[in-house]
Design an enzyme around this catalytic site. Structure first.
Site, mmCIF file in Angstrom:
data_model
loop_
_atom_site.group_PDB
_atom_site.id
_atom_site.type_symbol
_atom_site.label_atom_id
_atom_site.label_comp_id
_atom_site.label_asym_id
_atom_site.label_seq_id
_atom_site.Cartn_x
_atom_site.Cartn_y
_atom_site.Cartn_z
ATOM 1 N N CYS A 50 0.842 -1.209 0.000
ATOM 2 C CA CYS A 50 0.000 0.000 0.000
ATOM 3 C C CYS A 50 0.872 1.252 0.000
ATOM 4 O O CYS A 50 1.761 1.389 0.837
ATOM 5 C CB CYS A 50 -0.897 -0.010 1.235
ATOM 6 S SG CYS A 50 -1.710 1.571 1.536
ATOM 7 N N CYS A 53 0.421 3.245 3.523
ATOM 8 C CA CYS A 53 0.784 2.707 4.833
ATOM 9 C C CYS A 53 2.112 3.309 5.321
ATOM 10 O O CYS A 53 2.975 3.682 4.518
ATOM 11 C CB CYS A 53 0.909 1.176 4.753
ATOM 12 S SG CYS A 53 -0.641 0.300 5.018
ATOM 13 N N ALA A 59 4.035 5.919 -4.944
ATOM 14 C CA ALA A 59 4.218 5.738 -6.386
ATOM 15 C C ALA A 59 5.240 6.726 -6.933
ATOM 16 O O ALA A 59 5.985 6.417 -7.857
ATOM 17 C CB ALA A 59 2.877 5.884 -7.094
ATOM 18 N N HIS A 113 -4.334 0.231 7.979
ATOM 19 C CA HIS A 113 -4.816 0.006 6.621
ATOM 20 C C HIS A 113 -6.242 -0.550 6.599
ATOM 21 O O HIS A 113 -6.986 -0.361 5.639
ATOM 22 C CB HIS A 113 -3.868 -0.978 5.923
ATOM 23 C CG HIS A 113 -4.161 -1.205 4.480
ATOM 24 N ND1 HIS A 113 -3.730 -0.353 3.491
ATOM 25 C CD2 HIS A 113 -4.859 -2.196 3.858
ATOM 26 C CE1 HIS A 113 -4.152 -0.813 2.310
ATOM 27 N NE2 HIS A 113 -4.840 -1.921 2.513
ATOM 28 N N ASN A 153 -13.344 9.983 -1.222
ATOM 29 C CA ASN A 153 -13.958 8.994 -2.104
ATOM 30 C C ASN A 153 -13.783 7.658 -1.419
ATOM 31 O O ASN A 153 -12.656 7.226 -1.199
ATOM 32 C CB ASN A 153 -13.251 8.939 -3.457
ATOM 33 C CG ASN A 153 -13.413 10.226 -4.236
ATOM 34 O OD1 ASN A 153 -14.467 10.850 -4.189
ATOM 35 N ND2 ASN A 153 -12.367 10.627 -4.940
ATOM 36 N N SER A 161 -8.751 5.051 -5.047
ATOM 37 C CA SER A 161 -7.683 4.289 -5.674
ATOM 38 C C SER A 161 -7.047 3.312 -4.701
ATOM 39 O O SER A 161 -6.183 2.532 -5.080
ATOM 40 C CB SER A 161 -6.625 5.254 -6.209
ATOM 41 O OG SER A 161 -6.192 6.110 -5.166
ATOM 42 N N HIS A 164 -6.894 2.080 1.867
ATOM 43 C CA HIS A 164 -6.355 2.707 3.076
ATOM 44 C C HIS A 164 -7.178 3.976 3.358
ATOM 45 O O HIS A 164 -7.370 4.791 2.467
ATOM 46 C CB HIS A 164 -4.877 3.067 2.863
ATOM 47 C CG HIS A 164 -4.180 3.384 4.145
ATOM 48 N ND1 HIS A 164 -3.192 2.591 4.677
ATOM 49 C CD2 HIS A 164 -4.353 4.398 5.020
ATOM 50 C CE1 HIS A 164 -2.773 3.112 5.816
ATOM 51 N NE2 HIS A 164 -3.471 4.213 6.043
ATOM 52 N N HIS A 166 -8.419 7.379 3.697
ATOM 53 C CA HIS A 166 -7.779 8.643 3.355
ATOM 54 C C HIS A 166 -8.784 9.577 2.711
ATOM 55 O O HIS A 166 -9.860 9.162 2.287
ATOM 56 C CB HIS A 166 -6.611 8.406 2.382
ATOM 57 C CG HIS A 166 -7.047 7.934 1.024
ATOM 58 N ND1 HIS A 166 -7.426 6.633 0.770
ATOM 59 C CD2 HIS A 166 -7.180 8.582 -0.162
ATOM 60 C CE1 HIS A 166 -7.763 6.499 -0.503
ATOM 61 N NE2 HIS A 166 -7.639 7.684 -1.103
ATOM 62 N N GLN A 168 -8.842 13.522 0.293
ATOM 63 C CA GLN A 168 -8.046 14.493 -0.448
ATOM 64 C C GLN A 168 -8.442 15.900 -0.027
ATOM 65 O O GLN A 168 -9.568 16.125 0.429
ATOM 66 C CB GLN A 168 -8.255 14.341 -1.945
ATOM 67 C CG GLN A 168 -7.800 13.000 -2.495
ATOM 68 C CD GLN A 168 -7.736 13.023 -4.011
ATOM 69 O OE1 GLN A 168 -7.213 13.955 -4.622
ATOM 70 N NE2 GLN A 168 -8.284 12.000 -4.631
ATOM 71 N N VAL A 313 -28.411 8.862 -15.629
ATOM 72 C CA VAL A 313 -28.377 8.725 -17.091
ATOM 73 C C VAL A 313 -29.709 9.217 -17.661
ATOM 74 O O VAL A 313 -30.610 9.588 -16.919
ATOM 75 C CB VAL A 313 -28.141 7.254 -17.512
ATOM 76 C CG1 VAL A 313 -26.773 6.773 -17.054
ATOM 77 C CG2 VAL A 313 -29.223 6.352 -16.937
HETATM 78 P P1 H2U Z 1 -8.221 8.760 -4.231
HETATM 79 O O1 H2U Z 1 -8.246 7.410 -3.621
HETATM 80 O O2 H2U Z 1 -9.424 9.596 -3.828
HETATM 81 O O3 H2U Z 1 -7.985 8.709 -5.702
HETATM 82 O O4 H2U Z 1 -6.983 9.538 -3.581
HETATM 83 C C1 H2U Z 1 -5.673 9.078 -3.674
HETATM 84 C C2 H2U Z 1 -4.761 10.166 -4.171
HETATM 85 O O5 H2U Z 1 -3.440 9.801 -3.806
HETATM 86 C C3 H2U Z 1 -4.773 10.356 -5.672
HETATM 87 O O6 H2U Z 1 -5.136 11.677 -5.976
HETATM 88 C C4 H2U Z 1 -2.553 10.225 -4.810
HETATM 89 C C5 H2U Z 1 -3.327 10.083 -6.096
HETATM 90 O O7 H2U Z 1 -2.850 11.034 -7.034
HETATM 91 N N1 H2U Z 1 -1.356 9.406 -4.737
HETATM 92 C C6 H2U Z 1 -0.161 9.985 -4.383
HETATM 93 O O8 H2U Z 1 -0.096 11.194 -4.190
HETATM 94 N N2 H2U Z 1 0.946 9.203 -4.233
HETATM 95 C C7 H2U Z 1 0.970 7.870 -4.479
HETATM 96 O O9 H2U Z 1 1.974 7.232 -4.281
HETATM 97 C C8 H2U Z 1 -0.233 7.203 -5.019
HETATM 98 C C9 H2U Z 1 -1.496 7.999 -5.008
HETATM 99 ZN ZN ZN Z 2 -2.314 1.079 3.760
#
Ligand code: H2U
Ligand code: ZN
Length: 342
Positions: A50, A53, A59, A113, A153, A161, A164, A166, A168, A313
Site C-alpha cells: 500500500c 501505509c 508511487a 490500513h 472517495n 484508488s 487505506h 484517506h 483528499q 443517465v
Molecule cells: P483517491 O483514492 O481519492 O484517488 O486519492 C488518492 C490520491 O493519492 C490520488 O489523488 C494520490 C493520487 O494522485 N497518490 C499519491 O499522491 N501518491 C501515491 O503514491 C499514489 C497515489
Molecule cells: Zn495502507
C-alpha cells in the site's frame, strides 16, 4: 405530506436553487431489499504493497514516515499546481479559458490500513477533525487560495484508488461551481433575516428525515436529496467553517460521522461507497459570515443492494435528477437499521 408520497412531484434544493423529480408511486411496495455481502473490508492492519501505509514508498518514490496518527502530504500526481498565471483566453465569449492554480494534498486518517471512519475510535476521529482544521487554516491563508475542498472517495465504485482510509484536500484559486451556487442561495435567503440551514435544522429536528443526531450535529436525508441515501450533516450551532468548531464539537463531529457511516454500512451489509465532503464559506464569499452555515454532504451511489447502484443517465443527464425511493423512506431505513455492537 402524505398525499405527496403518492404522486410525482418536484422538490427544490434551496442550497442550489435546482429541482429534483420524485416519483414515489414507483416504490409503493415496502422495502425488503436483499442484503448481499460482497466486498469484505480489508483485513490487513499493514499492507506492504500500500502506498499510504506507514514506512512504505509511494508511487512517486517518496517514502512515508512511520506515522502514528494522521498523515498529510502533497499529492504526488496533483490536479493543480501552485503557480499563479494571469493570462486568459476569450474568443467571442465562446471559447473561454483562465488559468487555475491550486494545491492538492492527500491525508491518511490513520496508520491502520484495515480501518475506515465507521470502524475508527472516537479519539482517532478527533485527530482527523483536528487535522482537517489545521489544513484548512494553512491552505486558506495562501494568498491565491479562495476555496478549500476536503473530500473522501470511499470504495472502488466511487473511484477511490486505495482502501487505506484517506481523503483528499484541494485548495483552489477560484470558487468552484457548487460553492458559487450555495454562496448565492445562502446570501439571498439571509437577506430575509435568518440563516437558511439554521432554519432548515429547526424544521428537521426530530423529524421524519433525521438519520441521527447528537448535541451538536444533525444528520438528515435532505428533503431535496438526489441520491437514494444522500445525507447532509449540519451543525446545530451557526458557524461558517470547520475550524470554528469548539473542542467538544470536534468530538461530536467525529461521533456523528462514525454513526452515519456505520448506518450506511449496515443498510446493505457492505462498506457503503460514497463521496463526502465539507462545504464552508469561500474566501471571497459574497455573503456575510452569518449567512453561511458549514455542512457536509454524503453522496452514496447504491440504490437497492451492494451491487445495484443508481445511474445518473437518460433524463437525469439531459434534463434533471429524478428519484423513486423517497428521502423519507431512505431516512427511515438508515434510522432503523440494526447497527452491529461497538
Ligand atoms: P483517491 O483514492 O481519492 O484517488 O486519492 C488518492 C490520491 O493519492 C490520488 O489523488 C494520490 C493520487 O494522485 N497518490 C499519491 O499522491 N501518491 C501515491 O503514491 C499514489 C497515489
Ligand atoms: Zn495502507
Amino acid at each position: 405530506m402524505l398525499e405527496w408520497m403518492e404522486r410525482p412531484h418536484r422538490r427544490l434544493n434551496p442550497l442550489t436553487g435546482e429541482w429534483v423529480l420524485v416519483s414515489p408511486q414507483r416504490t409503493q411496495r415496502p422495502w425488503q431489499g436483499e442484503v448481499a455481502k460482497t466486498e469484505s473490508p480489508a483485513a490487513l492492519r499493514y499492507d506492504p504493497t500500500c502506498y499510504l501505509c506507514p514506512g512504505n514508498e509511494r508511487a512517486g518514490g517518496v517514502r512515508n514516515p512511520h506515522y502514528t496518527s494522521t498523515f498529510v502530504f502533497d499529492n504526488d500526481f496533483p490536479a493543480l499546481i501552485p503557480t499563479v498565471q494571469t493570462d486568459s483566453l476569450n474568443e467571442k465569449d465562446l471559447v473561454v479559458a483562465a488559468p487555475e492554480a491550486g494545491v492538492c494534498r492527500v491525508m491518511c486518517f490513520t496508520p491502520r490500513h484495515d480501518l475506515s471512519i465507521p470502524s475508527m475510535d472516537l479519539n482517532a476521529l478527533r485527530a482527523v477533525v483536528d487535522t482537517w482544521c489545521t489544513e484548512l487554516v494553512a491552505l486558506r491563508s495562501l494568498p491565491f487560495i479562495r476555496y478549500v475542498q476536503i473530500f473522501e472517495n470511499r470504495g472502488a465504485l466511487m473511484g477511490a484508488s486505495n482502501p487505506h482510509p484517506h481523503c483528499q484536500i484541494w485548495a483552489v484559486q477560484h470558487t468552484p461551481n457548487e460553492l458559487v451556487k450555495e454562496d448565492r442561495r445562502q446570501r439571498e435567503y439571509h437577506e430575509r433575516g435568518s440563516c437558511l440551514l439554521c432554519d432548515y435544522v429547526g424544521l428537521e429536528s426530530q423529524g421524519e428525515r433525521v438519520v441521527g443526531e447528537n448535541e451538536s450535529f444533525l444528520a438528515v436525508v435532505p428533503f431535496w436529496a438526489v441520491w437514494p441515501f444522500e445525507t447532509i450533516v449540519v451543525p446545530k450551532r451557526h458557524f461558517a467553517r470547520l475550524d470554528h468548531t469548539t473542542s467538544i464539537e470536534r468530538d461530536r463531529l467525529g461521533a456523528i460521522l462514525r454513526d452515519a457511516t456505520r448506518r450506511y454500512d449496515a443498510v446493505f451489509g457492505t462498506p457503503f461507497p460514497y463521496s463526502m465532503g465539507f462545504h464552508e464559506q469561500p474566501v471571497d464569499s459574497s455573503a456575510p459570515a452569518d449567512a453561511w452555515h458549514l455542512h457536509a454532504h454524503f453522496y452514496p451511489p447504491l440504490l437497492r443492494s451492494a451491487t445495484v447502484r443508481k445511474f445518473m443517465v437518460g433524463f437525469e443527464l439531459l434534463a434533471g435528477p429524478q428519484r423513486d425511493i423517497t428521502p423519507e423512506s431512505a431516512a427511515l431505513r438508515l434510522r432503523q437499521v440494526n447497527l452491529p455492537d461497538g
